[in-house]
Design a protein around this motif. Structure first.
Motif, PDB file in Angstrom:
ATOM      1  N   CYS A   6      -0.614   3.073   0.124  1.00 57.36           N
ATOM      2  CA  CYS A   6      -1.804   2.447  -0.720  1.00 57.36           C
ATOM      3  C   CYS A   6      -2.655   4.083  -0.537  1.00 57.36           C
ATOM      4  O   CYS A   6      -2.791   4.219   0.543  1.00 57.36           O
ATOM      5  CB  CYS A   6      -2.236   1.486  -0.021  1.00 57.36           C
ATOM      6  SG  CYS A   6      -4.084   1.369  -0.947  1.00 57.36           S
ATOM      7  N   TRP A   8      -5.523   4.091  -0.746  1.00 64.33           N
ATOM      8  CA  TRP A   8      -7.068   3.823   0.009  1.00 64.33           C
ATOM      9  C   TRP A   8      -6.469   3.454   1.637  1.00 64.33           C
ATOM     10  O   TRP A   8      -7.278   3.943   2.397  1.00 64.33           O
ATOM     11  CB  TRP A   8      -7.790   2.646  -0.322  1.00 64.33           C
ATOM     12  CG  TRP A   8      -8.355   3.158  -1.839  1.00 64.33           C
ATOM     13  CD1 TRP A   8      -8.168   2.765  -3.054  1.00 64.33           C
ATOM     14  CD2 TRP A   8      -9.633   4.242  -2.015  1.00 64.33           C
ATOM     15  NE1 TRP A   8      -8.655   3.637  -3.926  1.00 64.33           N
ATOM     16  CE2 TRP A   8      -9.924   4.118  -3.201  1.00 64.33           C
ATOM     17  CE3 TRP A   8     -10.373   4.622  -1.032  1.00 64.33           C
ATOM     18  CZ2 TRP A   8     -10.824   4.987  -3.794  1.00 64.33           C
ATOM     19  CZ3 TRP A   8     -11.101   5.608  -1.423  1.00 64.33           C
ATOM     20  CH2 TRP A   8     -11.519   5.756  -2.920  1.00 64.33           C
ATOM     21  N   CYS A   9      -5.607   2.510   1.720  1.00 64.30           N
ATOM     22  CA  CYS A   9      -5.270   2.110   3.192  1.00 64.30           C
ATOM     23  C   CYS A   9      -4.165   2.690   3.873  1.00 64.30           C
ATOM     24  O   CYS A   9      -3.850   2.393   4.735  1.00 64.30           O
ATOM     25  CB  CYS A   9      -4.901   0.560   2.888  1.00 64.30           C
ATOM     26  SG  CYS A   9      -6.022  -0.313   1.929  1.00 64.30           S
ATOM     27  N   HIS A  59      -2.035  -3.777  -4.633  1.00 65.77           N
ATOM     28  CA  HIS A  59      -2.373  -3.987  -3.115  1.00 65.77           C
ATOM     29  C   HIS A  59      -3.028  -5.208  -3.234  1.00 65.77           C
ATOM     30  O   HIS A  59      -4.304  -5.318  -2.624  1.00 65.77           O
ATOM     31  CB  HIS A  59      -3.040  -2.628  -2.555  1.00 65.77           C
ATOM     32  CG  HIS A  59      -3.115  -2.964  -1.134  1.00 65.77           C
ATOM     33  ND1 HIS A  59      -3.577  -2.101  -0.181  1.00 65.77           N
ATOM     34  CD2 HIS A  59      -2.322  -3.959  -0.140  1.00 65.77           C
ATOM     35  CE1 HIS A  59      -3.359  -2.372   1.400  1.00 65.77           C
ATOM     36  NE2 HIS A  59      -2.648  -3.473   1.041  1.00 65.77           N
ATOM     37  N   CYS A  63      -6.750  -3.856  -0.648  1.00 62.67           N
ATOM     38  CA  CYS A  63      -8.033  -3.200  -1.136  1.00 62.67           C
ATOM     39  C   CYS A  63      -8.069  -3.599  -2.585  1.00 62.67           C
ATOM     40  O   CYS A  63      -8.994  -3.123  -3.460  1.00 62.67           O
ATOM     41  CB  CYS A  63      -7.998  -1.901  -0.916  1.00 62.67           C
ATOM     42  SG  CYS A  63      -6.677  -0.732  -1.845  1.00 62.67           S
TER      43      CYS A  63
END
Ligand SMILES: [Zn+2]
Length: 88
Positions: A6, A8-9, A59, A63
């Protein structure tokens, strides 16, 4: 287990995501001009590509970002991901 990155993650297990299908599916320019069968084909038909192609992943258990990655459907090798948008 397939691991997806991901934007962001970072790298997370596949179970946190939902695959939204092919990334490149151009929407018909004038959907109202299509017949029922043509519209159903646009909504439902998938190419089921063997090999590398781009997919959209959500996701959903993280997020909430929707992003595009490349994946080889034979080897499950995942290529770079990019953030596109956040889901509503
Ligand atoms: Zn995430």
């Amino acid at each position: 287990m397939l691991m997806l990155a991901c934007p962001w993650c970072g790298e997370r297990p596949e179970g946190e995501f939902i695959c939204l299908g092919e990334a490149v599916r151009p929407r018909p320019l004038d959907p109202s001009a299509l017949g029922d069968a043509e519209w159903a084909a646009y909504v439902s038909d998938r190419r089921n590509i063997r090999g590398r192609h781009d997919e959209r992943w959500w996701h959903v258990r993280g997020c909430n970002t929707i992003f595009t990655i490349g994946r080889d459907t034979v080897t499950h090798q995942v290529f770079a991901g990019t953030q596109d948008e956040a889901a509503p």
